[in-house]
Scaffold this active site. Sequence first.
Site, mmCIF file in Angstrom:
data_model
loop_
_atom_site.group_PDB
_atom_site.id
_atom_site.type_symbol
_atom_site.label_atom_id
_atom_site.label_comp_id
_atom_site.label_asym_id
_atom_site.label_seq_id
_atom_site.Cartn_x
_atom_site.Cartn_y
_atom_site.Cartn_z
ATOM 1 N N LYS A 168 -88.206 20.166 -67.611
ATOM 2 C CA LYS A 168 -88.715 18.820 -67.907
ATOM 3 C C LYS A 168 -90.111 18.915 -68.484
ATOM 4 O O LYS A 168 -90.985 19.542 -67.887
ATOM 5 C CB LYS A 168 -88.743 17.947 -66.650
ATOM 6 C CG LYS A 168 -89.125 16.493 -66.948
ATOM 7 C CD LYS A 168 -89.120 15.645 -65.695
ATOM 8 C CE LYS A 168 -90.369 15.830 -64.865
ATOM 9 N NZ LYS A 168 -90.388 14.967 -63.677
ATOM 10 N N LYS A 170 -93.655 17.095 -70.182
ATOM 11 C CA LYS A 170 -94.514 15.934 -70.332
ATOM 12 C C LYS A 170 -94.660 15.631 -71.819
ATOM 13 O O LYS A 170 -94.996 16.519 -72.613
ATOM 14 C CB LYS A 170 -95.893 16.206 -69.732
ATOM 15 C CG LYS A 170 -95.869 16.655 -68.276
ATOM 16 C CD LYS A 170 -95.378 15.571 -67.352
ATOM 17 C CE LYS A 170 -95.538 15.971 -65.893
ATOM 18 N NZ LYS A 170 -95.072 14.923 -64.968
ATOM 19 N N ASP A 199 -90.849 13.273 -69.681
ATOM 20 C CA ASP A 199 -91.583 12.372 -68.796
ATOM 21 C C ASP A 199 -92.787 11.805 -69.546
ATOM 22 O O ASP A 199 -93.657 12.548 -69.984
ATOM 23 C CB ASP A 199 -92.050 13.149 -67.562
ATOM 24 C CG ASP A 199 -92.719 12.291 -66.512
ATOM 25 O OD1 ASP A 199 -92.900 11.079 -66.753
ATOM 26 O OD2 ASP A 199 -93.074 12.834 -65.454
ATOM 27 N N ASN A 201 -94.898 9.642 -68.120
ATOM 28 C CA ASN A 201 -95.972 9.352 -67.148
ATOM 29 C C ASN A 201 -96.596 7.974 -67.349
ATOM 30 O O ASN A 201 -97.812 7.816 -67.332
ATOM 31 C CB ASN A 201 -97.050 10.434 -67.181
ATOM 32 C CG ASN A 201 -96.624 11.696 -66.458
ATOM 33 O OD1 ASN A 201 -96.432 12.732 -67.083
ATOM 34 N ND2 ASN A 201 -96.443 11.615 -65.147
ATOM 35 N N GLU A 225 -88.208 9.764 -68.476
ATOM 36 C CA GLU A 225 -88.817 9.335 -67.204
ATOM 37 C C GLU A 225 -90.054 8.462 -67.430
ATOM 38 O O GLU A 225 -90.875 8.749 -68.297
ATOM 39 C CB GLU A 225 -89.198 10.581 -66.410
ATOM 40 C CG GLU A 225 -89.653 10.322 -64.990
ATOM 41 C CD GLU A 225 -89.835 11.630 -64.247
ATOM 42 O OE1 GLU A 225 -90.712 11.670 -63.356
ATOM 43 O OE2 GLU A 225 -89.126 12.609 -64.552
ATOM 44 N N GLU A 251 -90.795 7.801 -58.650
ATOM 45 C CA GLU A 251 -91.771 8.625 -57.935
ATOM 46 C C GLU A 251 -92.996 7.833 -57.515
ATOM 47 O O GLU A 251 -93.717 8.262 -56.607
ATOM 48 C CB GLU A 251 -92.205 9.812 -58.799
ATOM 49 C CG GLU A 251 -93.062 9.445 -59.996
ATOM 50 C CD GLU A 251 -93.491 10.663 -60.796
ATOM 51 O OE1 GLU A 251 -94.694 10.964 -60.787
ATOM 52 O OE2 GLU A 251 -92.628 11.294 -61.425
ATOM 53 N N ASP A 274 -90.126 9.829 -54.038
ATOM 54 C CA ASP A 274 -91.136 10.788 -53.589
ATOM 55 C C ASP A 274 -91.158 10.658 -52.075
ATOM 56 O O ASP A 274 -91.398 9.577 -51.540
ATOM 57 C CB ASP A 274 -92.474 10.384 -54.225
ATOM 58 C CG ASP A 274 -93.667 11.158 -53.732
ATOM 59 O OD1 ASP A 274 -93.940 11.105 -52.522
ATOM 60 O OD2 ASP A 274 -94.346 11.777 -54.561
ATOM 61 N N HIS A 301 -89.149 13.842 -56.337
ATOM 62 C CA HIS A 301 -90.457 14.096 -56.945
ATOM 63 C C HIS A 301 -91.234 15.016 -56.011
ATOM 64 O O HIS A 301 -91.518 14.675 -54.864
ATOM 65 C CB HIS A 301 -91.232 12.801 -57.149
ATOM 66 C CG HIS A 301 -92.600 13.009 -57.702
ATOM 67 N ND1 HIS A 301 -93.754 12.707 -56.996
ATOM 68 C CD2 HIS A 301 -93.015 13.510 -58.884
ATOM 69 C CE1 HIS A 301 -94.812 13.003 -57.730
ATOM 70 N NE2 HIS A 301 -94.389 13.496 -58.883
ATOM 71 N N GLU A 321 -86.681 18.649 -58.435
ATOM 72 C CA GLU A 321 -87.911 18.970 -59.162
ATOM 73 C C GLU A 321 -88.633 20.088 -58.411
ATOM 74 O O GLU A 321 -89.053 19.909 -57.277
ATOM 75 C CB GLU A 321 -88.821 17.750 -59.278
ATOM 76 C CG GLU A 321 -90.104 18.079 -60.038
ATOM 77 C CD GLU A 321 -90.977 16.862 -60.293
ATOM 78 O OE1 GLU A 321 -91.183 16.527 -61.467
ATOM 79 O OE2 GLU A 321 -91.441 16.251 -59.313
#
Length: 363
Positions: A168, A170, A199, A201, A225, A251, A274, A301, A321
């Site tokens: 995965k 970023k 992701d 974020n 994500e 998460e 999470d 997460h 993860e």
Amino acid sequence: MTAAASTPKIRGLTVRAARVPLPEPHNTASGTVAESPLVLTDVHCDDGSVGHSLLFTYTPAALKPTAELVRNLEPLVSGQTAAPLDIEPLLARRFRLLGAQGLTGMAMAAIDMALWDAQARRAGVSLARLLGAADKPALPYGAVGYDGVKGSAQTAERWAKRGFKAVKAKIGYATVAQDLEVVRAMRAAVGPDIAIMVDYNQSLLPGEAVQRVRVLDGEGLTWIEEPTLAHDYAGHAQVARAAATPIQAGENWWGILDLQHAIAAQATDLLMPDVMKIGGVTGWLRAAALAQAQGLRVSNHLWPEISAQLLAATPTAYWLEYADWWNPILAAPLELRDGEAHFAGVIGSGVEWNEAAVSRYSV
């Protein structure tokens, strides 16, 4: 002897703070993570059993206040039966006016996770077995930072060479063309059989996220994500409706109510609780039940040690993860073998301290 009489009581807490440097900085569209600020909690019971838990405070500024908050819960739980399903409502009632989110929720989760760990240790079994599941392995994916085209491809290739079946990355670069370039470079590096997730974020506005996910829809991604703010359920739902690729989120949701609101809004196709933010093991079990009822697949997460075991007890479990961020202070980090994460033979939740390392990193 009655069941109540045979259950030990909580004698007290030991709480420590540590700052553990990452093997290498982890870059995201929202900033760089260079170390793990951790709160280590031990719950001591009057039968001599001890349970352990770990909090990750993200920023050093929150480290000592969080540790102090956990310590401040000691008078509330000392003398109480060491049963997490009884302690959780007790603390929830105590903090109803303040709220069970943020640092308060984290402190409550620290005690919950440690109590479950102690209970599994008293039974001489893994947490998964305590919850009625087998010690079955989880499928981990490797993390790729916000490292540009070349760096992302190189990191993805390293994970693939270690036997990982997914990575995965970023993303959230200045343009979607750059995002696309990173994804395609990773695909070229790992080949057609490795799953790729990305992701954002929370870095995009909903309208921009819709535009970007439509561009990425042809890349065969396993999920996209947090394209927009985690608690913008309507915005996430807008993106999920527009995307052919599954949207992942969870998460940053606090407790079961956030999860319920997100599901009601159809904000996501997949769930990623999470364990710290969802309310510890107790919160995770409730989240897993909701996910099963809604037919939603669950990944985790962080917290790979305890999360691998929780996924074993989650009917709709998906990916684990994996992160090695706090391995230095663990007595026995999660075992990786043949592209799987194994915890067979572990007693408790998988969290136990390497005391020499804890002393080195304590603050």
